[in-house]
Design an enzyme around this catalytic site. Structure first.
Site, PDB file in Angstrom:
ATOM      1  N   TYR A 149     -16.237   0.140  43.232  1.00  0.00           N
ATOM      2  CA  TYR A 149     -15.279   0.589  44.254  1.00  0.00           C
ATOM      3  C   TYR A 149     -14.449  -0.604  44.762  1.00  0.00           C
ATOM      4  CZ  TYR A 149     -13.467   2.951  48.428  1.00  0.00           C
ATOM      5  OH  TYR A 149     -12.649   3.479  49.391  1.00  0.00           O
ATOM      6  N   LYS A 153     -10.360  -1.162  44.344  1.00  0.00           N
ATOM      7  CA  LYS A 153      -9.437  -1.320  45.480  1.00  0.00           C
ATOM      8  C   LYS A 153      -8.721  -2.676  45.434  1.00  0.00           C
ATOM      9  CE  LYS A 153      -9.932   2.726  47.417  1.00  0.00           C
ATOM     10  NZ  LYS A 153      -8.808   3.685  47.426  1.00  0.00           N
TER      11      LYS A 153
END
Ligand code: NDP
Length: 244
Positions: A149, A153
């Site tokens: 994750y 990002k």
């Protein structure tokens, strides 16, 4: 600026629930024509039940060609919020290649797919635009169990800078926002455990998580002409987390 969203078409991805849903409803309230993209039809039906002026587009953003086809009938789209994302959390040593593929497909590749389609059309029509990519504090800070994750990002922030650089000359601005935890369905995956939440809260100077509206309002600002000279930034919405 009160009426600036009237007669503007705004596309919000991941509008079926959470931040995207609240954003779609708020933009519709401001008079924008809202194109709401999401994966599950049921969530889109519930959204349209709350405001029947919103146009639902049900498509899996992992499907590159289907996504482009789904967007075409709604062009031109001058404002875009790339909000859809997924979170799959595992300790680094247990991360699977499938997790990487899903997260990078939805969180990064879909931004390229949707933004290309919309920006190409704006450039042809010589229309200005504003794009906001929803990143996260996780783009700039390491969070336990968030390896893929966080990577996805960080990629969103890098992508935002290059999009700003290349689309800027066409008067299309591109920025990102980096929220801290919001207790949506996604937020609850990582932070519903009280001990984990307390650890994170202790690192946020304002000592609270973000509310959905705390994220919606800065996104609307970045879409609007009030931010006409802001291009290529990542705006933390984190109560000071990234500043410490
Ligand atoms: P939610 O999980 O509540 O909602 C995500 C939305 O994205 C859903 O509507 C979902 O569709 C849609 N979506 C997911 N995968 C696809 C796909 N393949 N195709 C189409 N739509 C898809 O997330 P949040 O509202 O919490 O998060 C919104 C954004 O904010 C994300 O980019 C997230 O990374 C970011 N963010 C969230 C934080 C948090 O703590 N919640 C913190 C920082 C950033 P469906 O409804 O059909 O499942």
């Amino acid at each position: 600026t009160e009426n600036e969203f009237h007669n503007k078409t705004v596309c919000v991805t991941g509008a079926g629930r959470g931040i995207g849903k609240a954003l779609a409803l708020r933009l519709a309230e401001l008079g924008a024509k809202v194109i709401a993209i999401s994966k599950s039809d049921e969530n889109l039906k519930q959204l349209v039940a709350l405001n029947n002026k919103i146009s639902p587009v049900c498509v899996d953003l992992c499907d590159w060609n289907a996504t482009k086809e789904a967007i075409k009938p709604h062009l031109p789209i001058q404002l875009l919020v790339n909000n859809a994302a997924v979170a799959i959390l595992h300790p680094f040593l247990e991360v699977k290649p499938e997790d990487f593929d899903v997260l990078f497909n939805v969180n990064v590749r879909s931004i390229i797919c949707v933004s290309q389609e919309i920006a190409r059309d704006l450039i042809e029509r010589k229309l200005p635009g504003s794009i906001v990519n929803v990143s996260s504090q996780a783009s700039a800070a390491g969070l336990k169990d968030h390896s893929i994750y966080c990577s996805s990002k960080a990629a969103v922030d890098g992508l935002t800078r290059v999009m700003a650089l290349e689309l800027g000359p066409h008067n299309i601005r591109v920025n990102s926002v980096q929220p801290t935890v919001v207790l949506t369905e996604m937020g609850r995956i990582g932070w519903s455990d009280e001990k984990k939440a307390a650890g994170m809260l202790s690192k946020i100077p304002l000592h609270r998580f973000a509310e959905v509206d705390d994220v919606v309002e800065p996104i609307i600002y970045l879409l609007s002409n009030r931010s006409a000279m802001i291009n290529g930034v990542g705006l933390p919405i984190d109560g000071g987390f990234l500043a410490t």
